[in-house]
Design a protein around this motif. Structure first.
Motif, PDB file in Angstrom:
ATOM      1  N   TRP A 102      25.283  11.068  50.800  1.00  0.00           N
ATOM      2  CA  TRP A 102      24.700  11.662  49.586  1.00  0.00           C
ATOM      3  C   TRP A 102      23.536  10.833  49.078  1.00  0.00           C
ATOM      4  N   LEU A 103      23.651   9.513  49.175  1.00  0.00           N
ATOM      5  CA  LEU A 103      22.609   8.676  48.607  1.00  0.00           C
ATOM      6  C   LEU A 103      21.317   8.810  49.408  1.00  0.00           C
ATOM      7  N   VAL A 104      21.464   8.962  50.716  1.00  0.00           N
ATOM      8  CA  VAL A 104      20.274   9.090  51.557  1.00  0.00           C
ATOM      9  C   VAL A 104      19.544  10.390  51.242  1.00  0.00           C
ATOM     10  N   ASP A 105      20.318  11.472  51.130  1.00  0.00           N
ATOM     11  CA  ASP A 105      19.678  12.754  50.850  1.00  0.00           C
ATOM     12  C   ASP A 105      19.116  12.826  49.440  1.00  0.00           C
ATOM     13  N   ALA A 106      19.763  12.107  48.542  1.00  0.00           N
ATOM     14  CA  ALA A 106      19.332  12.181  47.144  1.00  0.00           C
ATOM     15  C   ALA A 106      17.938  11.607  46.964  1.00  0.00           C
ATOM     16  N   MET A 107      17.412  10.968  47.990  1.00  0.00           N
ATOM     17  CA  MET A 107      16.070  10.412  47.891  1.00  0.00           C
ATOM     18  C   MET A 107      15.003  11.489  47.819  1.00  0.00           C
ATOM     19  N   GLU A 108      15.415  12.754  47.969  1.00  0.00           N
ATOM     20  CA  GLU A 108      14.469  13.845  47.775  1.00  0.00           C
ATOM     21  C   GLU A 108      13.976  13.905  46.337  1.00  0.00           C
ATOM     22  N   ALA A 109      14.716  13.278  45.444  1.00  0.00           N
ATOM     23  CA  ALA A 109      14.359  13.345  44.032  1.00  0.00           C
ATOM     24  C   ALA A 109      13.091  12.541  43.785  1.00  0.00           C
ATOM     25  N   GLU A 110      12.596  12.673  42.550  1.00  0.00           N
ATOM     26  CA  GLU A 110      11.437  11.888  42.163  1.00  0.00           C
ATOM     27  C   GLU A 110      11.787  10.398  42.206  1.00  0.00           C
ATOM     28  N   THR A 111      10.770   9.568  42.441  1.00  0.00           N
ATOM     29  CA  THR A 111      11.040   8.135  42.594  1.00  0.00           C
ATOM     30  C   THR A 111      11.731   7.497  41.386  1.00  0.00           C
ATOM     31  N   PRO A 112      11.297   7.785  40.157  1.00  0.00           N
ATOM     32  CA  PRO A 112      11.996   7.143  39.026  1.00  0.00           C
ATOM     33  C   PRO A 112      13.489   7.463  39.016  1.00  0.00           C
ATOM     34  N   VAL A 113      13.803   8.710  39.380  1.00  0.00           N
ATOM     35  CA  VAL A 113      15.215   9.085  39.409  1.00  0.00           C
ATOM     36  C   VAL A 113      15.947   8.238  40.439  1.00  0.00           C
ATOM     37  N   SER A 114      15.342   8.096  41.613  1.00  0.00           N
ATOM     38  CA  SER A 114      15.994   7.313  42.648  1.00  0.00           C
ATOM     39  C   SER A 114      16.222   5.892  42.176  1.00  0.00           C
ATOM     40  N   VAL A 115      15.233   5.347  41.475  1.00  0.00           N
ATOM     41  CA  VAL A 115      15.362   3.959  41.024  1.00  0.00           C
ATOM     42  C   VAL A 115      16.518   3.829  40.048  1.00  0.00           C
ATOM     43  N   LEU A 116      16.480   4.687  39.007  1.00  0.00           N
ATOM     44  CA  LEU A 116      17.476   4.530  37.947  1.00  0.00           C
ATOM     45  C   LEU A 116      18.849   4.969  38.424  1.00  0.00           C
ATOM     46  N   HIS A 154      20.015  -8.163  42.502  1.00  0.00           N
ATOM     47  CA  HIS A 154      19.631  -7.062  43.381  1.00  0.00           C
ATOM     48  C   HIS A 154      19.000  -5.920  42.609  1.00  0.00           C
ATOM     49  N   SER A 155      19.587  -5.570  41.444  1.00  0.00           N
ATOM     50  CA  SER A 155      19.020  -4.433  40.700  1.00  0.00           C
ATOM     51  C   SER A 155      17.588  -4.728  40.307  1.00  0.00           C
ATOM     52  N   ILE A 156      17.359  -5.967  39.868  1.00  0.00           N
ATOM     53  CA  ILE A 156      16.003  -6.277  39.406  1.00  0.00           C
ATOM     54  C   ILE A 156      15.029  -6.201  40.577  1.00  0.00           C
ATOM     55  N   SER A 157      15.361  -6.892  41.668  1.00  0.00           N
ATOM     56  CA  SER A 157      14.381  -6.952  42.751  1.00  0.00           C
ATOM     57  C   SER A 157      14.265  -5.607  43.452  1.00  0.00           C
ATOM     58  N   LYS A 158      15.418  -4.869  43.535  1.00  0.00           N
ATOM     59  CA  LYS A 158      15.332  -3.576  44.190  1.00  0.00           C
ATOM     60  C   LYS A 158      14.548  -2.588  43.333  1.00  0.00           C
ATOM     61  N   SER A 159      14.724  -2.663  42.012  1.00  0.00           N
ATOM     62  CA  SER A 159      13.932  -1.784  41.166  1.00  0.00           C
ATOM     63  C   SER A 159      12.455  -2.101  41.311  1.00  0.00           C
ATOM     64  N   LEU A 160      12.153  -3.392  41.385  1.00  0.00           N
ATOM     65  CA  LEU A 160      10.759  -3.795  41.575  1.00  0.00           C
ATOM     66  C   LEU A 160      10.207  -3.185  42.863  1.00  0.00           C
ATOM     67  N   LEU A 161      10.953  -3.372  43.949  1.00  0.00           N
ATOM     68  CA  LEU A 161      10.501  -2.851  45.234  1.00  0.00           C
ATOM     69  C   LEU A 161      10.352  -1.332  45.185  1.00  0.00           C
ATOM     70  N   PHE A 162      11.358  -0.711  44.600  1.00  0.00           N
ATOM     71  CA  PHE A 162      11.417   0.740  44.610  1.00  0.00           C
ATOM     72  C   PHE A 162      10.285   1.317  43.759  1.00  0.00           C
ATOM     73  N   LEU A 215       6.334  -2.934  36.818  1.00  0.00           N
ATOM     74  CA  LEU A 215       6.347  -3.754  38.023  1.00  0.00           C
ATOM     75  C   LEU A 215       6.153  -5.228  37.672  1.00  0.00           C
ATOM     76  N   LEU A 216       5.182  -5.476  36.795  1.00  0.00           N
ATOM     77  CA  LEU A 216       4.908  -6.858  36.403  1.00  0.00           C
ATOM     78  C   LEU A 216       6.132  -7.502  35.779  1.00  0.00           C
ATOM     79  N   LEU A 217       6.733  -6.734  34.845  1.00  0.00           N
ATOM     80  CA  LEU A 217       7.882  -7.274  34.128  1.00  0.00           C
ATOM     81  C   LEU A 217       9.018  -7.573  35.100  1.00  0.00           C
ATOM     82  N   LEU A 218       9.233  -6.638  36.028  1.00  0.00           N
ATOM     83  CA  LEU A 218      10.315  -6.826  36.991  1.00  0.00           C
ATOM     84  C   LEU A 218      10.010  -7.991  37.922  1.00  0.00           C
TER      85      LEU A 218
END
Lengths: 192, 605, 103
Positions: free
Chosen positions: B232-246, B332-340, B458-461
């Motif tokens: 489900w998580l892989v397919d859910a990436m069809e969503a908009e990027t902010p949604v995927s991040v949050l 992980h959440s911080i750095s992954k959100s930054l990357l994402f 991005l800067l803040l993260l």
């Protein structure tokens, strides 16, 4: 002794009126219904339920019955169909007797005394009723208000259908003129 | 202050929802960001008060269910765990809100999108602050529902619909486990309150605790997309990027982590569940990392990266306990959100191109994004003296010192995962920003740095991902041997990626051709989708076909059923004479029958 | 005989109820008379409740009698409105002709 006498008088009165409600013609039956209301309110007084007695007398026998009286008068109901077939009457009486005998059987049940948390300890019936009504049954009481409110809205909605046909006087519509409705004409001397 | 922090996002969501009807796009963006922003500032104070002044408290909002001994109360439990989770969620949510302002194009669905984002934040706050299982379950379900809306929002492609439905349905599997677990807990403890449950947990038999733990574990694993239910998580990436991040990298997946963290004292009592956790977590971490290496869709790389990291967190739970796992989760959440978000920024710059093979060589045009993403990458792979170094180091230390075969098993898998993580992130960065340009000329002509609202989060993260460890943990000391090892492994991974994708781009092709089967296996996420199709979907379809062709065909032709219905209804119709007194008669007869029955039962007997 | 108990009131109430019930059938062509009969039944029920309330020394019965009266008024008022509308539409309110619900 006196109490029993009053009860029997009122009971007889109400029974006769009730029978007459069923068997008399339109306007008379409403009047007999008022008699029933009055005698039942007398019974309420006998039972010590003063508030209910007054309520029945004022609201029902006074205001509400007048409304009922309006009905046959307004609708101009003819008396022709008043004589129903004997078969129907017999059937109705049978049903009534059956129901009455069934209900009378209930008298044989020994009623258990319930734990009454709401007692009549206060001497004043109205006060006691008010205290219960506004505390324990406050939500139900509000709900009653809602029921009446819905009834009012319903009646208005039923009646508003006629309002649609009423012609209105639209003053604004009469006054406003747009440019293309007005035509300026030069008049010759002869036309003046 | 505590309550206001929770309800501000709800307020923002409601106002933004109204904006949908009045078409006030800009205002909806402003109001949601404003509300969540205020809540974020409040969360800092709350964090200070609860963690540093040690003023944990439970705030009761309202009674909810009260039936005999079955009592549930809406209440917020502010203790260290929940407040830390709140801070993570609300900060990332705030940054995602700001990011969305620049990212989402002007369209009529923006108000509802912003509204859903805020609403989701609210439910996540309720979830992590809940002090009983029922409230947690309620918040979890609501959050899942809103995430379903979020995936679908403003997108009517068929793939999106399917992805949204899939994520919703697969999450239900976990919820069944969760609700059964909740029932089991109530049966055992007679309470839903976390504090009461955890206090009495040691009084009960091991087997029952193990069953409950396994049920909760299944729920948590579905939420955190562990192996087997990761699809489900892989397919859910069809969503908009902010949604995927949050939603998909922090919140819903974080909900699974939180579930385990909250019930961890119970998990500690059951060695079996810890072992299961380590085994599944390790397998997930490794396989997802391997899959991430071959994906060509940039967002799918991130999705598999998420899954792999969550596997790692589960291993951290199994070997080290709550502190390490949550520490790892925060970093992980911080750095992954930054990357994402960086990926989102790059996608935005590339006019919504998501295929890695069509990217490359844009680092000159989007310098700032590139630099910030390198910071994120280095943090993720545990480059020395960034936060990631400490988080991975502590996990590795715990794994290394764990006795038994589980320790060895997870040590090997996690070492490889760390290597692969460095490899695929290096691959992502090189293919995205460096090397030759592979995109269309049209797209490339439009490449430009994203607006400020995208770069600000991005800067803040980036700042957060470099320095956050200073605030969180001073007590984590990394063993020298492990430290040296994990200095070298990621560098090796990055180096490999550098060689393969920048210097000798023909080697990956050669490898790919040689191991076609493995490639396909990894590319399709271990073929779990195919498996589910054959095990669940096909039989249901077949059953439906049988019903349609055989049973329905039999019933719907001029067979007995039709005639029975027609005849019966024709006869019943006669009962309805339309006269009022006939209906009244029916009523009276009914009453009489009941009274007679009453008499025969009560009076005559 | 001379001391009035709960049973007397119950009998009276039962009689009023039965009268109302058979009134619905005896006057089955006259819709207003049906309404009156229903009112009669409602009054008898509230009499029943009040009697129980007094002899059991419990106010709840009277409270519910109040509610019954409210419900009766609401019902009757809506009924009257319906009759009037029906009369305006059909120029008669004979129950014999009302069979719109016929299946």
């Amino acid at each position: 002794m006196n109490e029993a006498l009053v009860f029997y008088v009122l009971a007889t009165f109400s029974i006769i009126s009730a029978v007459m409600v069923v068997f008399s013609c339109a306007v008379n039956s409403v009047l007999f219904l008022i008699m029933v209301f009055i005698s039942v309110s007398g019974l309420f007084l006998l039972l010590g339920a003063e508030f209910l007695a007054m309520m029945l007398l004022i609201i029902y026998a006074g205001a509400f019955a007048v409304l009922l009286l309006m009905l046959p008068l307004m609708l101009n109901i003819k008396e022709t169909y008043q004589h129903t077939a004997v078969k129907c009457s017999a059937f109705g009486v049978t049903v009534g007797l059956l129901l009455f005998s069934c209900l009378a059987f209930v008298l044989k049940v020994k009623p258990q005394r319930l734990e009454n948390d709401v007692s009549l300890a206060v001497a004043n019936n109205v006060k006691a009723l008010g205290e219960v009504l506004y505390t324990d049954y406050a939500y139900l009481f509000q709900l009653c208000g809602m029921v009446l409110f819905v009834a009012i809205v319903g009646v208005i909605m039923l009646m508003i259908r006629n309002g649609m046909e009423i012609k209105e006087h639209k003053i604004a519509g009469q006054i406003i003129r747009s440019a293309d409705e007005i035509e300026l004409k030069q008049l010759t001397d002869g036309e003046k | 202050m505590f309550t206001a922090m929770v309800f501000l996002p709800l307020l923002g969501a409601l106002i933004a929802g109204l904006c949908y009807f009045y078409k006030k796009v800009a205002f909806s963006k402003f109001i949601t960001c404003f509300c969540v922003g205020i809540a974020t500032i409040l969360s800092v104070f709350v964090l200070y008060e609860v963690v540093f002044l040690e003023a944990s408290q439970v705030i009761e909002i309202a009674p909810w269910i009260s039936v005999g001994s079955f009592k549930v109360v809406w209440s917020f439990n502010f203790d260290v765990l929940s407040v830390v989770m709140v801070s993570v969620i609300i900060w990332i949510s705030f940054l995602v809100h700001v990011f969305s302002i620049g990212f989402i194009e002007k369209s009529y669905t923006v108000p509802s999108f912003m509204s859903y984002l805020s609403l989701f934040t609210f439910f996540m706050l309720v979830l992590v602050l809940s002090d009983n299982l029922i409230q947690m379950f309620f918040a979890l379900e609501s959050a899942c529902l809103v995430s379903y809306f979020l995936i679908r929002c403003g997108n009517d492609r068929e793939a999106v619909e399917k992805a949204a439905l899939k994520s919703f349905l697969i999450n239900r599997v976990g919820d069944i486990a969760l609700i059964v677990g909740i029932f089991a807990v109530y049966n055992l403890f007679g309470s839903f309150n976390f504090a009461e449950i955890l206090q009495n947990a040691h009084k009960h038999a091991d087997s029952s605790i193990t069953v409950i733990c396994l049920l909760f574990l299944v729920a948590a694993m579905v939420k955190s997309a562990q192996i087997g239910v990761h699809t489900w998580l892989v397919d859910a990436m069809e969503a908009e990027t902010p949604v995927s991040v949050l939603v998909h990298s922090t919140a819903i997946a974080g909900a699974g982590i939180f579930l385990v963290a909250r019930m961890f004292p119970m998990f500690e009592l059951s060695q079996t569940s810890l072992t299961v956790m380590i085994v599944i977590g390790g397998a997930t971490a490794f396989f997802a990392a391997a899959s991430a290496c071959v994906q060509t869709d940039i967002k799918r790389v991130m999705a598999f990266s998420n899954i792999s990291q969550f596997g790692l967190i589960f291993v951290a739970f199994g070997v080290g306990g709550v502190r390490i796992a949550i520490f790892y989760f925060i970093i992980h959440s911080i750095s992954k959100s930054l990357l994402f978000l960086g990926v989102g920024s790059a996608i935005h710059a590339l006019s919504n191109e998501v295929d890695l093979r069509k990217m490359g060589g844009i680092c000159r045009q989007v310098k700032l994004t590139c630099v910030l993403m390198w910071v994120g990458t280095l943090t993720m792979i545990g480059f020395p003296f960034l936060s990631g170094y400490y988080s991975i180091g502590t996990v590795m230390e715990a794994v290394y010192s764990y006795k038994g075969w589980e320790g060895t098993y997870s040590f090997i898998l996690i070492s490889m995962t760390v290597f692969l993580t460095a490899f695929y992130l290096g691959r992502l960065m090189f293919m995205l920003f460096h090397g030759e340009q592979h995109g269309d000329e049209k797209v490339m002509a439009h490449v430009a740095e994203s607006p400020f609202t995208i770069l600000f989060p991005l800067l803040l993260l980036a700042v957060g991902s470099v320095f956050s460890y200073c605030f969180i943990c001073e007590c984590f000391v990394v063993d020298k041997l492990i430290g040296a090892l994990f200095f070298l492994v990621p560098l090796f991974g990055i180096f490999n990626a550098y060689v393969l994708y920048l210097k000798k781009p023909n080697i990956p092709e050669a490898i790919l051709n040689k191991f076609k089967n493995t490639h396909g296996f990894l590319l399709n996420g271990l073929y779990f989708d195919k498996l589910y199709e054959h095990v669940f979907i096909r039989p249901v379809y077949a059953f439906g076909n049988v019903l349609l062709n055989k049973v329905e065909a039999f019933l719907s032709t001029d067979s007995c059923i039709c005639k029975i219905f027609a005849g019966t209804s024709y006869n019943i119709r006669k009962l309805h004479s339309g006269f009022v007194y006939h209906y009244a008669l029916a009523m009276i007869v009914g009453v009489t029958v009941f009274v007679l029955w009453y008499i025969s039962v009560e009076v005559l007997l | 005989m001379l001391s009035i108990g709960l049973n007397h009131y119950l009998l009276l109430s039962a009689f009023l109820f039965a009268t109302g019930a058979c009134g619905v059938f005896i006057n089955h062509k006259n819709i207003t008379a049906m309404l009156l009969s229903v009112e009669l039944m409602l009054v008898s029920v509230s009499l029943n409740l009040v009697a129980f309330s007094c002899f059991h020394n419990d106010l709840t019965g009277q409270v519910f009698a109040v509610f019954i009266l409210v419900a009766a008024v609401a019902e009757a008022v809506v009924g009257i409105a319906v009759f009037i509308i029906y009369f305006l539409n059909h120029k008669s309110i004979e129950a014999e002709n009302m069979s719109g619900l016929k299946g």
